[in-house]
Design an enzyme around this catalytic site. Structure first.
Site, mmCIF file in Angstrom:
data_model
loop_
_atom_site.group_PDB
_atom_site.id
_atom_site.type_symbol
_atom_site.label_atom_id
_atom_site.label_comp_id
_atom_site.label_asym_id
_atom_site.label_seq_id
_atom_site.Cartn_x
_atom_site.Cartn_y
_atom_site.Cartn_z
ATOM 1 N N GLU A 155 0.863 -1.182 -0.206
ATOM 2 C CA GLU A 155 -0.095 0.149 0.034
ATOM 3 C C GLU A 155 0.911 1.433 0.077
ATOM 4 O O GLU A 155 1.768 1.408 0.467
ATOM 5 C CB GLU A 155 -0.825 -0.128 1.360
ATOM 6 C CG GLU A 155 -1.999 -1.268 0.962
ATOM 7 C CD GLU A 155 -2.775 -1.052 2.198
ATOM 8 O OE1 GLU A 155 -3.958 -1.626 2.086
ATOM 9 O OE2 GLU A 155 -2.622 -0.738 3.318
ATOM 10 N N CYS A 190 3.533 8.782 0.494
ATOM 11 C CA CYS A 190 3.981 7.947 1.665
ATOM 12 C C CYS A 190 4.269 6.626 1.085
ATOM 13 O O CYS A 190 3.328 5.779 0.464
ATOM 14 C CB CYS A 190 2.781 7.625 2.691
ATOM 15 S SG CYS A 190 3.252 6.832 4.159
ATOM 16 N N CYS A 204 6.138 -6.379 7.275
ATOM 17 C CA CYS A 204 7.325 -5.932 8.034
ATOM 18 C C CYS A 204 7.774 -6.733 9.144
ATOM 19 O O CYS A 204 7.001 -7.491 9.651
ATOM 20 C CB CYS A 204 6.999 -4.460 8.737
ATOM 21 S SG CYS A 204 8.400 -3.489 9.605
ATOM 22 N N CYS A 258 5.805 -4.177 15.953
ATOM 23 C CA CYS A 258 5.618 -3.357 16.849
ATOM 24 C C CYS A 258 4.175 -4.036 17.244
ATOM 25 O O CYS A 258 3.288 -3.982 16.132
ATOM 26 C CB CYS A 258 5.975 -1.964 16.186
ATOM 27 S SG CYS A 258 7.528 -1.490 15.740
ATOM 28 N N CYS A 288 1.013 -1.729 15.602
ATOM 29 C CA CYS A 288 1.017 -1.370 14.020
ATOM 30 C C CYS A 288 0.460 -2.514 13.433
ATOM 31 O O CYS A 288 0.789 -3.667 13.451
ATOM 32 C CB CYS A 288 2.587 -1.016 13.752
ATOM 33 S SG CYS A 288 2.778 -0.994 11.772
ATOM 34 N N GLY A 330 6.673 -1.311 6.341
ATOM 35 C CA GLY A 330 8.316 -1.797 6.268
ATOM 36 C C GLY A 330 9.294 -0.950 6.798
ATOM 37 O O GLY A 330 9.017 0.041 7.335
ATOM 38 N N GLU A 331 10.416 -1.592 7.191
ATOM 39 C CA GLU A 331 11.540 -0.700 7.829
ATOM 40 C C GLU A 331 12.508 -0.477 6.892
ATOM 41 O O GLU A 331 13.261 -1.273 6.215
ATOM 42 C CB GLU A 331 12.116 -1.945 9.072
ATOM 43 C CG GLU A 331 13.302 -1.284 9.461
ATOM 44 C CD GLU A 331 13.537 0.183 10.120
ATOM 45 O OE1 GLU A 331 12.372 0.922 10.899
ATOM 46 O OE2 GLU A 331 14.050 1.217 9.545
ATOM 47 N N SER A 342 11.740 7.478 8.106
ATOM 48 C CA SER A 342 11.312 6.984 9.358
ATOM 49 C C SER A 342 11.823 5.767 9.784
ATOM 50 O O SER A 342 11.356 4.716 8.980
ATOM 51 C CB SER A 342 9.900 7.081 9.731
ATOM 52 O OG SER A 342 9.513 6.804 10.917
ATOM 53 N N SER A 355 11.215 6.550 15.473
ATOM 54 C CA SER A 355 10.145 6.247 15.877
ATOM 55 C C SER A 355 10.446 5.933 17.509
ATOM 56 O O SER A 355 10.453 4.632 17.846
ATOM 57 C CB SER A 355 9.336 5.280 15.244
ATOM 58 O OG SER A 355 8.862 5.507 14.005
ATOM 59 N N ASN A 387 -3.687 5.549 15.622
ATOM 60 C CA ASN A 387 -4.734 5.425 14.986
ATOM 61 C C ASN A 387 -5.395 4.056 15.147
ATOM 62 O O ASN A 387 -4.517 2.746 15.313
ATOM 63 C CB ASN A 387 -4.367 5.272 13.554
ATOM 64 C CG ASN A 387 -3.987 6.632 13.148
ATOM 65 O OD1 ASN A 387 -4.801 7.782 13.498
ATOM 66 N ND2 ASN A 387 -3.070 7.001 12.563
ATOM 67 N N CYS A 421 -1.103 6.425 9.438
ATOM 68 C CA CYS A 421 -0.026 5.851 10.098
ATOM 69 C C CYS A 421 -0.292 4.562 10.921
ATOM 70 O O CYS A 421 -1.094 4.300 11.482
ATOM 71 C CB CYS A 421 0.547 6.476 11.092
ATOM 72 S SG CYS A 421 1.394 8.214 10.589
HETATM 73 N N1 SAH Z 1 8.831 1.365 9.912
HETATM 74 C C1 SAH Z 1 9.107 2.734 10.033
HETATM 75 C C2 SAH Z 1 8.259 3.597 8.964
HETATM 76 C C3 SAH Z 1 6.946 3.186 8.804
HETATM 77 S S1 SAH Z 1 5.674 3.194 10.331
HETATM 78 C C4 SAH Z 1 8.765 3.134 11.396
HETATM 79 O O1 SAH Z 1 8.277 2.328 12.156
HETATM 80 O O2 SAH Z 1 9.299 4.206 11.876
HETATM 81 C C5 SAH Z 1 5.417 4.999 10.239
HETATM 82 C C6 SAH Z 1 5.115 5.616 11.483
HETATM 83 O O3 SAH Z 1 3.612 5.337 12.103
HETATM 84 C C7 SAH Z 1 5.976 5.351 12.828
HETATM 85 O O4 SAH Z 1 6.498 6.451 13.500
HETATM 86 C C8 SAH Z 1 5.093 4.380 13.683
HETATM 87 O O5 SAH Z 1 5.361 4.416 14.955
HETATM 88 C C9 SAH Z 1 3.674 5.000 13.427
HETATM 89 N N2 SAH Z 1 2.707 3.922 13.659
HETATM 90 C C10 SAH Z 1 2.550 2.635 13.701
HETATM 91 N N3 SAH Z 1 1.302 2.205 14.118
HETATM 92 C C11 SAH Z 1 0.737 3.211 14.228
HETATM 93 C C12 SAH Z 1 -0.533 3.591 14.560
HETATM 94 N N4 SAH Z 1 -1.705 2.504 14.623
HETATM 95 N N5 SAH Z 1 -1.102 4.713 14.747
HETATM 96 C C13 SAH Z 1 -0.452 5.803 14.559
HETATM 97 N N6 SAH Z 1 0.941 5.642 14.277
HETATM 98 C C14 SAH Z 1 1.504 4.614 14.213
HETATM 99 FE FE1 SF4 Z 2 7.151 -1.887 10.940
HETATM 100 FE FE2 SF4 Z 2 7.213 0.750 11.355
HETATM 101 FE FE3 SF4 Z 2 4.954 -0.852 11.830
HETATM 102 FE FE4 SF4 Z 2 6.913 -1.241 13.269
HETATM 103 S S1 SF4 Z 2 5.732 0.759 13.073
HETATM 104 S S2 SF4 Z 2 6.051 -2.843 12.510
HETATM 105 S S3 SF4 Z 2 8.692 -0.843 12.247
HETATM 106 S S4 SF4 Z 2 6.023 -0.543 9.676
#
Ligand code: SAH
Ligand code: SF4
Length: 345
Positions: A92, A106, A113, A117, A120, A159-160, A191, A214, A290, A338
Site C-alpha cells: 500500500e 508515503c 514488516c 511493533c 502497528c 516496512g522498515e 522514518s 520512531s 490510529n 500511520c
Molecule cells: N517502519 C518505520 C516507518 C513506517 S511506520 C517506522 O516504524 O518508523 C511510520 C510511523 O507510524 C512510525 O512512527 C510508527 O510508530 C507509526 N505508527 C505505527 N502504527 C501506528 C498507529 N496505529 N497509529 C499511529 N501511528 C502508528
Molecule cells: Fe514495521 Fe514501522 Fe510498523 Fe514497526 S511501526 S511494525 S517498524 S512498519
C-alpha cells in the site's frame, strides 16, 4: 496476461534504462527516461521517438511492472492505493494532501514488516519480502497519476526502510535525478523503528534525506515490549547512532512518538523522552494512535489517547524546552493513516 511478462521500465535508473534499450543509442534512453518521469500514459505518447520505435517498445516492454489494484479516497483528500506487484504481492502507498494543497507520497519499502511493533497493523501482518528500487519508484508514479505533482516523500509506509537501504538508496537516486523527476532531497524523510547500524550506514552512505526515529517512549522496559527491535538495538546505542548521524549530516532529527491511551503517556514517558532528546538537535512529533481493531497490549485492547491526555503530554514536553509538533490525522476513515496499512483486504 501476456502484458505481465514484459519488463516494466518506469522504475529503472537512466543507466539501467539505457542498458535495457541497448543497442539503441544512449540519447534514446534519455528521451524515454524523461517521458517516463513525466508520467506518459503510453509509449505512443513519446512523440519525439520515431513511430516504429514506439511500436517496438510497446511490443517489448510495459510502462510499469506493478499496477494499481484498489483505491480508496478519504473525504480529507487522502488516497490509499493498493498496488499489486509482479509476483502478486500486495503493498500500500498513500497520497497525503496538506492544508496548503501540497502533496506528499508515503512509500512502502517492504511487503509487510518483520519488526512486530505491537501497535502497528503492518507489524502484525508479518513479513514477505523487500521491495526492489523499481517497485519503490513505481509507487511514486502511481500516486502522482492521481492528482498531479508531488513535492514531498515520506518513507513511512509498510516496512522498515533501514533493512532495505540499498534498494531505497537506488530508488531515491532515480526520483531525485534532475534528468527525471528531480525531486528535492530536502523534501524526503525516512522514518525508522531504530536500527543502530542502519542509522550509521545512512550517515555514511546516504540516501541524503531527513531522518525520523520512531522513539515511542524512552522507557527501556516499555519500549522493549512495544517495539521488540529495542532488545537488539538498545536506546543508548540508538542515541549514539543519532549523535553520529548529526555530527556527519548536520541535520536535525525528528523523534516520533505514537501516543497510546494510558500506556506511553505517563510522567515517566515525559521524562525518559526528554532525557533521550538531551544533546540531540531535535524536535518531537506526536501522533495519536490510529485505531486498529484487535490489537492488544498485556491483555487489553489498545485505545486512542484522549484529547486531554495528548495535549497534557505535549504540554509537559514543551515545558521541558522541547519543540513539539502534533501530527494531523489524515486518511483515518480509509485506514490509510500511520500504522493502519495492511493490504490484507
Ligand atoms: N517502519 C518505520 C516507518 C513506517 S511506520 C517506522 O516504524 O518508523 C511510520 C510511523 O507510524 C512510525 O512512527 C510508527 O510508530 C507509526 N505508527 C505505527 N502504527 C501506528 C498507529 N496505529 N497509529 C499511529 N501511528 C502508528
Ligand atoms: Fe514495521 Fe514501522 Fe510498523 Fe514497526 S511501526 S511494525 S517498524 S512498519
Amino acid at each position: 496476461m501476456k502484458e505481465k511478462s514484459k519488463p516494466g521500465l518506469s522504475g529503472l535508473s537512466l543507466e539501467d534504462l539505457q542498458d535495457a534499450l541497448a543497442p539503441l543509442p544512449a540519447y534514446r534512453g534519455q528521451q524515454v527516461f524523461q517521458w517516463l518521469a513525466q508520467g506518459v500514459p503510453s509509449f505512443q505518447a513519446m512523440t519525439n521517438l520515431p513511430i516504429a520505435l514506439r511500436k517496438s517498445l510497446e511490443e517489448g516492454f510495459s510502462l510499469y511492472s506493478s499496477s494499481i489494484s484498489a483505491k480508496q479516497e478519504d473525504s480529507d483528500g487522502t488516497v490509499k492505493l493498493q498496488i499489486t506487484l509482479e509476483d502478486q504481492e500486495r503493498i500500500e502507498s498513500v497520497l497525503l494532501i496538506d492544508r496548503e494543497g501540497r502533496q506528499t507520497a508515503c512509500l512502502s519499502t517492504q511487503a509487510g514488516c518483520p519488526m512486530s511493533c505491537v501497535f502497528c497493523k503492518t507489524g502484525t501482518r508479518g513479513f514477505s519480502r523487500n521491495l526492489t528500487a523499481g517497485e519503490i519508484v513505481e509507487q511514486f508514479f502511481h500516486l502522482r497519476s492521481l492528482k498531479g505533482p508531488i513535492s514531498n516523500i515520506v518513507v513511512m509506509g509498510m516496512g522498515e526502510p533501514l533493512l532495505n537501504l540499498a534498494e531505497l538508496r537506488k530508488a531515491l537516486r532515480i526520483l531525485t535525478d534532475p534528468e527525471g523527476t528531480g525531486l528535492s532531497k530536502r523534501r524526503i524523510t525516512l522514518s525508522t523503528s531504530g536500527i543502530d547500524y542502519g542509522i550509521r550506514e545512512l550517515a555514511d552512505f546516504g540516501p541524503d534525506c531527513r531522518l525520523a526515529l520512531s522513539l515511542t517512549t524512552g522507557d527501556k522496559e516499555l519500549r522493549e515490549k512495544l517495539m521488540p527491535v529495542t532488545k537488539t538495538n538498545p536506546l543508548p546505542a540508538l542515541k549514539e547512532a543519532l549523535l553520529y548521524y548529526q555530527r556527519k549530516q548536520r541535520r536535525r532529527v525528528t523523534l516520533e512518538a505514537v501516543l497510546i491511551r494510558g500506556i506511553n503517556t505517563r510522567e515517566k514517558d515525559v521524562h525518559t523522552l526528554a532525557d533521550f532528546a538531551q544533546g540531540l538537535e531535535t524536535m518531537v512529533n506526536l501522533i495519536p494512535w490510529n485505531p486498529i481493531a484487535g490489537l492488544v497490549f498485556e491483555g487489553k485492547p489498545l485505545q486512542e489517547p484522549t484529547k486531554e491526555e495528548f495535549e497534557r503530554f505535549a504540554g509537559e514536553l514543551e515545558k521541558k524546552g522541547l519543540k513539539v509538533t502534533r501530527r494531523l490525522r489524515r486518511g483515518k476513515r480509509i485506514a490509510g493513516a500511520c500504522g493502519q496499512l495492511g493490504a490484507a483486504e
